[in-house]
Design a protein around this motif. Structure first.
Motif, mmCIF file in Angstrom:
data_model
loop_
_atom_site.group_PDB
_atom_site.id
_atom_site.type_symbol
_atom_site.label_atom_id
_atom_site.label_comp_id
_atom_site.label_asym_id
_atom_site.label_seq_id
_atom_site.Cartn_x
_atom_site.Cartn_y
_atom_site.Cartn_z
ATOM 1 N N ALA A 1 0.854 -1.204 0.000
ATOM 2 C CA ALA A 1 0.000 0.000 0.000
ATOM 3 C C ALA A 1 0.888 1.252 0.000
ATOM 4 N N ASN A 2 0.253 2.426 -0.086
ATOM 5 C CA ASN A 2 0.972 3.693 0.125
ATOM 6 C C ASN A 2 2.044 3.987 -0.928
ATOM 7 N N LEU A 3 1.906 3.412 -2.119
ATOM 8 C CA LEU A 3 2.890 3.702 -3.174
ATOM 9 C C LEU A 3 2.790 5.184 -3.559
ATOM 10 N N SER A 4 3.918 5.856 -3.487
ATOM 11 C CA SER A 4 3.948 7.284 -3.821
ATOM 12 C C SER A 4 5.033 7.501 -4.869
ATOM 13 N N ASP A 5 4.753 8.348 -5.839
ATOM 14 C CA ASP A 5 5.723 8.603 -6.917
ATOM 15 C C ASP A 5 5.569 10.056 -7.358
ATOM 16 N N HIS A 6 6.599 10.594 -7.972
ATOM 17 C CA HIS A 6 6.517 11.938 -8.540
ATOM 18 C C HIS A 6 6.015 11.856 -9.980
ATOM 19 N N PRO A 7 4.988 12.631 -10.333
ATOM 20 C CA PRO A 7 4.633 12.727 -11.754
ATOM 21 C C PRO A 7 5.643 13.617 -12.474
ATOM 22 N N LEU A 8 5.878 13.314 -13.737
ATOM 23 C CA LEU A 8 6.816 14.105 -14.546
ATOM 24 C C LEU A 8 6.123 14.570 -15.816
ATOM 25 N N GLY A 9 6.334 15.827 -16.170
ATOM 26 C CA GLY A 9 5.853 16.341 -17.450
ATOM 27 C C GLY A 9 7.019 16.953 -18.213
ATOM 28 N N LEU A 10 6.901 16.983 -19.520
ATOM 29 C CA LEU A 10 7.958 17.585 -20.349
ATOM 30 C C LEU A 10 7.302 18.456 -21.419
ATOM 31 N N ASP B 1 2.821 -17.045 -8.477
ATOM 32 C CA ASP B 1 4.024 -17.465 -9.205
ATOM 33 C C ASP B 1 5.035 -16.307 -9.194
ATOM 34 N N PRO B 2 6.217 -16.521 -8.598
ATOM 35 C CA PRO B 2 7.180 -15.425 -8.470
ATOM 36 C C PRO B 2 7.617 -14.840 -9.811
ATOM 37 N N SER B 3 7.467 -15.603 -10.911
ATOM 38 C CA SER B 3 7.932 -15.077 -12.194
ATOM 39 C C SER B 3 6.920 -14.104 -12.818
ATOM 40 N N VAL B 4 5.739 -13.996 -12.204
ATOM 41 C CA VAL B 4 4.733 -13.054 -12.719
ATOM 42 C C VAL B 4 4.862 -11.735 -11.954
ATOM 43 N N ALA B 5 5.100 -10.660 -12.700
ATOM 44 C CA ALA B 5 5.271 -9.353 -12.052
ATOM 45 C C ALA B 5 3.981 -8.960 -11.336
ATOM 46 N N PRO B 6 4.108 -8.158 -10.275
ATOM 47 C CA PRO B 6 2.896 -7.705 -9.581
ATOM 48 C C PRO B 6 2.180 -6.617 -10.372
ATOM 49 N N ALA B 7 0.955 -6.311 -9.947
ATOM 50 C CA ALA B 7 0.215 -5.172 -10.523
ATOM 51 C C ALA B 7 0.755 -3.906 -9.872
ATOM 52 N N ILE B 8 1.234 -2.973 -10.690
ATOM 53 C CA ILE B 8 1.815 -1.735 -10.168
ATOM 54 C C ILE B 8 0.868 -0.589 -10.513
ATOM 55 N N ASP B 9 0.369 0.057 -9.477
ATOM 56 C CA ASP B 9 -0.548 1.190 -9.687
ATOM 57 C C ASP B 9 -0.035 2.403 -8.914
ATOM 58 N N PRO B 10 0.798 3.247 -9.554
ATOM 59 C CA PRO B 10 1.308 4.412 -8.815
ATOM 60 C C PRO B 10 0.254 5.482 -8.584
ATOM 61 N N GLY B 11 -0.920 5.312 -9.190
ATOM 62 C CA GLY B 11 -2.015 6.270 -8.949
ATOM 63 C C GLY B 11 -1.671 7.682 -9.398
ATOM 64 N N LEU B 12 -0.860 7.801 -10.443
ATOM 65 C CA LEU B 12 -0.392 9.137 -10.846
ATOM 66 C C LEU B 12 -1.565 10.052 -11.200
ATOM 67 N N LEU B 13 -1.546 11.249 -10.638
ATOM 68 C CA LEU B 13 -2.573 12.285 -10.851
ATOM 69 C C LEU B 13 -3.976 11.805 -10.476
#
Ligand SMILES: Cc1cc2nc3c(=O)[nH]c(=O)nc-3n(C[C@H](O)[C@H](O)[C@H](O)COP(=O)(O)OP(=O)(O)OC[C@H]3O[C@@H](n4cnc5c(N)ncnc54)[C@H](O)[C@@H]3O)c2cc1C
Length: 502
Positions: free
Chosen positions: A287-296, A368-380
């Protein structure tokens, strides 16, 4: 022998520090397990080539789930997969951010983790010259230096920032600094300095340090509620490494919660839903995944752009969208290439909301460890972040319109001047203008909050013999690129571990 005192999983920024510091004690045996190879492609060392490493074998190649805040887009979510981890593919920017963002950690339940508590460890990581030695280190392994020689267009943009009221920050790594500066880069003699280069490679001949690369941890081994080892795969062969003292997870903000959940540590119902036996019900894992959004914003150049000699991001500035805020909530930078334009010809102004409110998660898709998890950074996903990004985009345009940029300015290609009202610019940000700044943290937060995964000594709640030490333990995101803070957290953790076990 496959029994050690300490088994560290993940040889990235934090894992490199830990394996190095723990093996300084000749009596302690340390195993470091890293999924990726010892070295990336040859250009890994070339500062200007960092962006081209994304999507290679040195990157896990993750992508996110569709982002509701980004109009349902799925975006690439790079993470380093080599000795050095994400510090082996990152942009090498060395910025701590404002002290108030770290002081927030205490308010969020991480008692004893304010900026002043972390300052000695920030200092321990670095070797700087000509700085205030009360706040900057002078004998650590990382050697951040201001970008040099400067690109002439970056020089012009530096003046443009000043024209627009940014004070010159002599050292943007000072605890309360604001304004514009030459980016400090972890580049030594023209080559990238990853955490592995600084902390590990010089010590690989230590008899008590074993580094195994291309070895992928599958799960943790428990005896009752004590973590006693790690199952890993090397060349397709399943192996177990045993830890007499501790296992330390440093697999990063995606890898650490993933491994914990695969091992029965996480939200009980979610784990059972995947047929995983629960060792400890820890609702905060992932839980609590936090990330910086980036714009260019991309611009064609009004004249030939010389090739940049550094990482293409030589000038950086921080400011506040509202003077009453506790710390700068916007970072802006000049980029001497325009990746979205033909041949990269042109330049860009980057912008990021450095105090984001949006939160996301890492969850299992499979046992199965070879399957990547679902990543939801919730950006914006939080509207406030969209508004900050809109203000930052307008600031970027404003800097570009300042007189010092006259000789360099061509046309605004993206978003383009035809997009001029706030509503259309918000849509632009959601539909294509915003992405990740590659800074996930917070998925195994420390402290006393209900969703805390570790205590303030970074020991996992509810079990023995297991710590998490990496970007995932941060309760919230630093107000800058996180690598220096990851290194400082790891330095402190190494000291805590040594103090506990002698
Ligand atoms: C493209 C990019 C650019 C960036 N630019 C900057 C920048 O300029 N400045 C900055 O401060 N920050 C930057 N960052 C972020 C910064 O590099 C990270 O925050 C930091 O490196 C995270 O450190 P960590 O130790 O938490 O994780 P990582 O460094 O990612 O280390 C995790 C390690 O664990 C390994 N691992 C994971 N799972 C397993 C497993 N199951 N078995 C074995 N090993 C495993 C991984 O391969 C990796 O080596 C950037 C990141 C990226 C991806």
């Amino acid at each position: 022998m496959n029994t050690y005192d300490f088994v560290v999983v993940g040889g990235g920024s934090a894992g490199s520090v830990l394996a190095s510091r723990l093996s300084e004690h000749p009596d302690a045996t340390v195993l470091l397990i890293e999924a990726g190879p010892a070295h990336g492609p040859e250009r890994t060392t070339v500062p200007a080539a960092w962006r081209s490493l994304v999507g290679t074998d040195a990157d896990w190649g993750h992508s996110t789930v569709p982002q509701t805040g980004l109009n349902g887009r799925t975006i690439a979510y790079p993470r380093g997969r080599l000795l050095g981890g994400s510090s082996g593919i990152n942009a090498m920017m060395h910025l701590r951010g404002h002290r108030a963002a770290i002081d927030l950690w205490e308010k969020e339940g991480a008692e004893g983790w304010g900026f002043d508590d972390l300052l000695p460890y920030y200092r321990r990581t670095e070797h700087t010259e000509g700085r205030d030695t009360a706040v900057r280190g002078t004998d650590g392994p990382m050697r951040p230096r201001p970008a040099a020689p400067p690109h002439p267009a970056a020089q012009a943009c530096f003046e443009a920032f000043r024209t627009r009221g940014f004070p010159v920050a002599d050292d943007l790594n000072a605890p309360e600094a604001e304004g514009v500066t030459w980016t400090e880069l972890t580049v030594v003699d023209g080559a990238r300095q990853s955490a592995a280069d600084a902390y590990l490679r010089p010590f690989l001949d230590r008899g008590n340090l074993t580094v195994v690369t291309e070895a992928v941890a599958q799960s943790l081994v428990f005896s009752g509620n004590r973590c006693t080892g790690v199952r890993y795969l090397r060349d397709g062969v399943p192996l177990i490494a045993r830890a007499d003292v501790e296992v330390i997870l440093s697999a990063g903000a995606v890898g650490s919660p993933h491994l914990m959940m695969l091992s029965g540590l996480g939200p009980a119902a979610h784990l059972r839903g995947h047929g995983i036996d629960v060792v400890a019900d820890l609702p905060g894992v992932g839980a609590n995944l936090s990330d910086h959004p980036l714009g260019l914003a991309f611009f064609s150049a009004g004249r030939d752009m010389p090739t940049g000699q550094n990482n293409h991001i030589e000038v950086v500035g921080v400011t506040r969208t509202d003077p009453s805020l506790a710390y700068p909530d916007v970072q802006l930078f000049f980029m001497d290439v325009a990746l979205a334009l033909p041949g990269g010809q042109g330049y860009a102004l980057g912008f990021s909301a450095t105090a984001p409110h949006s939160r996301g998660s890492v969850t299992l898709l499979s046992a199965d460890p070879s399957v990547a998890p679902a990543i939801d950074p919730g950006l914006l996903s939080d509207e406030r972040d969209l508004e900050t990004m809109l203000t930052a985009l307008l600031m970027a345009r404003d800097i570009n319109s300042a007189a010092p940029m006259d000789p360099w300015r061509g046309q605004e290609a993206i978003p383009g001047r035809s997009l001029d009202d706030p509503g259309r610019l918000r849509t632009f940000l959601r539909e294509r203008g915003a992405t990740t700044y590659f800074h996930p943290v917070g998925t195994c937060r420390m402290g006393s909050a209900e969703t805390a995964v570790t205590d303030t000594r970074l020991r996992v709640h509810g079990v023995e013999g297991l710590r998490v030490v990496d970007a995932s333990v941060m309760p919230s995101i630093p107000a800058a690129n996180p690598n220096p803070t990851v290194l400082a957290v790891a330095e402190r953790a190494a000291e805590m571990i040594r103090a506990q076990h002698g």
